[in-house]
Design a protein around this motif. Structure first.
Motif, mmCIF file in Angstrom:
data_model
loop_
_atom_site.group_PDB
_atom_site.id
_atom_site.type_symbol
_atom_site.label_atom_id
_atom_site.label_comp_id
_atom_site.label_asym_id
_atom_site.label_seq_id
_atom_site.Cartn_x
_atom_site.Cartn_y
_atom_site.Cartn_z
ATOM 1 N N ASP A 162 0.895 -1.182 0.005
ATOM 2 C CA ASP A 162 0.008 -0.075 0.122
ATOM 3 C C ASP A 162 0.886 1.422 0.219
ATOM 4 N N VAL A 163 1.617 1.565 -0.944
ATOM 5 C CA VAL A 163 2.583 2.564 -1.326
ATOM 6 C C VAL A 163 2.278 3.202 -2.537
ATOM 7 N N PRO A 164 2.493 4.173 -3.056
ATOM 8 C CA PRO A 164 2.390 4.954 -4.282
ATOM 9 C C PRO A 164 3.212 4.278 -5.382
ATOM 10 N N LEU A 165 2.633 4.024 -6.171
ATOM 11 C CA LEU A 165 3.277 3.503 -7.632
ATOM 12 C C LEU A 165 3.004 4.091 -8.644
ATOM 13 N N TRP A 166 4.139 5.247 -9.049
ATOM 14 C CA TRP A 166 3.648 6.142 -10.018
ATOM 15 C C TRP A 166 3.965 5.581 -11.466
ATOM 16 N N LEU A 167 2.935 6.021 -12.650
ATOM 17 C CA LEU A 167 3.350 5.649 -13.772
ATOM 18 C C LEU A 167 2.555 6.637 -14.863
ATOM 19 N N GLU A 168 3.306 7.465 -15.802
ATOM 20 C CA GLU A 168 2.815 7.987 -16.737
ATOM 21 C C GLU A 168 1.782 7.552 -17.703
ATOM 22 N N CYS A 169 0.385 7.626 -17.725
ATOM 23 C CA CYS A 169 -0.380 6.936 -18.335
ATOM 24 C C CYS A 169 -1.974 7.635 -18.720
ATOM 25 N N ASN A 170 -2.794 7.254 -19.445
ATOM 26 C CA ASN A 170 -3.998 7.830 -19.271
ATOM 27 C C ASN A 170 -5.047 6.975 -18.319
ATOM 28 N N GLY A 171 -5.152 7.700 -17.120
ATOM 29 C CA GLY A 171 -5.891 6.931 -15.964
ATOM 30 C C GLY A 171 -7.352 6.466 -16.211
ATOM 31 N N LEU B 81 -17.317 -8.498 -24.522
ATOM 32 C CA LEU B 81 -16.681 -7.006 -25.301
ATOM 33 C C LEU B 81 -15.673 -6.763 -23.920
ATOM 34 N N GLY B 82 -15.693 -7.168 -22.810
ATOM 35 C CA GLY B 82 -14.910 -6.631 -21.458
ATOM 36 C C GLY B 82 -13.373 -6.703 -21.852
ATOM 37 N N LEU B 83 -12.886 -8.010 -22.234
ATOM 38 C CA LEU B 83 -11.689 -8.244 -22.505
ATOM 39 C C LEU B 83 -11.234 -7.659 -23.717
ATOM 40 N N THR B 84 -11.908 -7.348 -24.676
ATOM 41 C CA THR B 84 -11.684 -6.856 -25.936
ATOM 42 C C THR B 84 -11.262 -5.263 -25.763
ATOM 43 N N ILE B 85 -12.354 -4.602 -24.847
ATOM 44 C CA ILE B 85 -11.896 -3.150 -24.572
ATOM 45 C C ILE B 85 -10.799 -2.964 -23.595
ATOM 46 N N ALA B 86 -10.313 -3.991 -22.781
ATOM 47 C CA ALA B 86 -9.117 -3.843 -22.160
ATOM 48 C C ALA B 86 -7.821 -4.085 -22.951
ATOM 49 N N ARG B 87 -8.172 -4.940 -23.768
ATOM 50 C CA ARG B 87 -6.658 -5.122 -24.851
ATOM 51 C C ARG B 87 -6.718 -3.954 -25.414
ATOM 52 N N ARG B 88 -7.656 -3.391 -26.034
ATOM 53 C CA ARG B 88 -7.218 -2.006 -26.806
ATOM 54 C C ARG B 88 -6.827 -1.009 -25.999
ATOM 55 N N ALA B 89 -7.380 -0.865 -24.744
ATOM 56 C CA ALA B 89 -6.949 0.313 -23.941
ATOM 57 C C ALA B 89 -5.320 -0.046 -23.241
ATOM 58 N N VAL B 90 -5.105 -1.122 -23.287
ATOM 59 C CA VAL B 90 -3.736 -1.650 -23.014
ATOM 60 C C VAL B 90 -2.960 -1.344 -24.142
ATOM 61 N N GLY B 91 -3.219 -1.648 -25.245
ATOM 62 C CA GLY B 91 -2.490 -1.479 -26.794
ATOM 63 C C GLY B 91 -2.095 -0.184 -26.630
ATOM 64 N N LEU B 92 -3.196 0.773 -26.590
ATOM 65 C CA LEU B 92 -2.787 2.186 -26.706
ATOM 66 C C LEU B 92 -1.702 2.661 -25.906
ATOM 67 N N HIS B 93 -1.383 1.816 -24.709
ATOM 68 C CA HIS B 93 -0.312 2.453 -23.858
ATOM 69 C C HIS B 93 1.102 1.720 -24.431
ATOM 70 N N GLY B 94 0.954 1.044 -25.653
ATOM 71 C CA GLY B 94 2.135 0.017 -25.749
ATOM 72 C C GLY B 94 2.231 -1.283 -25.117
ATOM 73 N N GLY B 95 1.328 -1.506 -24.089
ATOM 74 C CA GLY B 95 1.402 -2.723 -23.144
ATOM 75 C C GLY B 95 1.034 -4.156 -23.699
ATOM 76 N N THR B 96 0.984 -4.941 -22.975
ATOM 77 C CA THR B 96 0.402 -6.333 -23.467
ATOM 78 C C THR B 96 -0.663 -6.784 -22.444
#
Length: 471
Positions: free
Chosen positions: A338-347, A424-439
């Motif tokens: 329970d400590v802050p973990l910072w990341l530059e992203c679209n919250g 549709l839930g996981l499809t939306i999650a994959r697209r949102a993660v992909g926009l950040h360059g994630g997997t």
């Protein structure tokens, strides 16, 4: 590295082929010339020279004897590489020099076999018998066989210089040819990579399209394919947006009619009306997800990001999901510090992705169990944030794991029939993660259930704040 390897392979293949063909042709020419095979017209020319000069030498011999022959040869022993040998009828040398003595027996033997043009050692000879009023003679004209490098130079140094020039010229020609072929291939490869990254507006360029060979046809086919794919995707996105918006109006009217029906109905209709309300809510949620997916697929403009505390974001999702799940005998628990973990992203997008993954897990986890949501920093060399969501449901066949992220994909088994999910839930999650360059990936959990792992990379340039960590 792969591009350079392809160019180098093609260049060396061309160069080796040209050099082998050149050396083979040169070798055959040298061997044939060295063996006296390429001698068209040589017999007649040499025989005529032997006749003219030989008769002149015979006249000198008959008038002045051996001394006259010696003086004549001393004045002009060799002319244009040609040397004349004179023998009497029995083969005794009249031109008294070492070469005549060595050739005498061989020449007599060859003439006895009827040969008039032949090679002996390093010389080619044309021989004939001549008779005059004072006696008979044997004339033989000798021409030395040139060394192998004679056709490419007067000496070995000149030969190697010309050979080096041949290799350099072949190298330049092969380099230009290889670049002529590899250049368009590399351009097509670059365009294909752009398409795989989602850039369907890419084109191969006019230089390739103007070509009249197979590469040009491949480029034109590639452009037609990308245009067709772009049109299909645009039509699909437009259909999703139009259908979603058009469904909102009748759904709103349905809710109004439902409210009026409740006021006028008696208690016996409570159950059916509740069912209609639940289905209307499900339809409304599905339309909302469709609109969210359409907005994500549109990908308009650059992604707006800011510094977010991932711990607080994930814990907020966990608290909301646990509150809703507790009414159904399920739970959601947070695993991590329970400590802050910072990341530059679209919250907003990241929160939507985590919510969809967690709600998908809650839909399938068994009653009386918890969904575990773990926040962690990956191993060194993978800067970013990892989120792992694990349920305790029936799991998914291994061959179907990748299909979970396809829109509207439903398994044939009881997992989807019981959940009522629309895929549709996981499809939306994959697209949102992909926009950040994630997997994002799914795998079966040891002991039963499904685990979904999300990795969001660090864009770079972040530094740890005074109150927490930065990844």
């Amino acid at each position: 590295m792969r591009r350079n390897s392809l160019f180098l392979t093609l260049f060396l293949s061309f160069l080796v082929s040209v050099l082998l063909m050149g050396l083979l042709t040169m070798g055959l020419t040298l061997v044939m010339a060295h063996q006296g095979i390429l001698r068209t017209g040589r017999e007649d020319l040499l025989a005529e020279a032997v006749r003219v000069r030989g008769m002149a030498l015979i006249e000198v011999f008959e008038a002045e004897g051996y001394r006259g022959v010696g003086r004549s040869i001393q004045k002009d022993p060799v002319q244009d590489g040609f040397f004349i040998h004179l023998f009497d009828g029995d083969g005794n040398p009249i031109t008294q020099d070492p070469m005549s003595a060595r050739l005498a027996d061989s020449i007599v033997d060859r003439l006895a076999r009827g040969e008039t043009f032949f090679r002996i050692g390093p010389v080619v000879l044309s021989a004939r018998r001549v008779s005059t009023e004072r006696g008979s003679y044997i004339l033989a004209g000798a021409v030395p066989v040139p060394p192998p490098w004679h056709f490419l130079g007067r000496n070995p140094v000149e030969f190697w210089l010309r050979l080096a020039g041949l290799i350099a010229t072949a190298g330049v020609v092969c380099f230009l040819l290889a670049r002529h072929i590899i250049g368009p291939v590399l351009a097509l490869n670059k365009a294909a990579l752009a398409v795989t990254e989602g850039d369907l507006a890419v084109r191969v360029g006019e230089p390739i399209l103007r070509r009249g060979d197979e590469i040009g046809e491949l480029g034109r086919s590639f452009d037609r394919m990308t245009r067709h794919v772009a049109e299909l995707l645009e039509a699909q996105e437009r259909l999703l947006r139009d259908v979603s918006h058009e469904l909102r109006s009748p759904l709103a009217r349905l809710n109004v009619a439902l409210a009026l029906a409740r006021k006028k109905a008696d208690g016996s209709l409570g159950g059916p009306l509740d069912r209609i309300e639940r289905e209307a809510e499900n339809l409304n949620a599905m339309i909302g997800r469709l609109l969210s997916l359409s907005r994500l697929e549109a990908d308009l403009g650059p992604l707006r990001t800011e510094r977010e505390d991932m711990t607080a974001l994930v814990m907020a999702v966990v608290d909301d999901a646990h509150f809703e799940a507790s009414h159904h005998g399920k739970g959601v628990r947070f695993i991590g510090e329970d400590v802050p973990l910072w990341l530059e992203c679209n919250g907003e997008l990241v929160k939507s992705a985590v919510e969809n993954v967690v709600r998908n897990a809650l839909r399938y986890t068994a009653e009386g169990t918890d969904v575990d949501v773990e926040l962690f920093a990956p191993l060194r060399g993978h800067d970013g944030v990892g989120i792992r969501v694990a349920d305790r449901g029936p799991g998914v066949p291994d061959e179907e794991l990748e299909n979970l992220f396809r829109p509207f994909y439903r398994l044939e088994g009881a997992r989807d029939r019981q959940s009522g999910g629309v895929g549709l839930g996981l499809t939306i999650a994959r697209r949102a993660v992909g926009l950040h360059g994630g997997t994002i990936r799914a795998l079966n959990r040891d002991g039963g259930g499904l685990t979904v792992e999300v990795f969001l990379p660090r864009p770079g340039g972040e530094r740890a704040g005074a109150s927490g960590r930065t990844v």
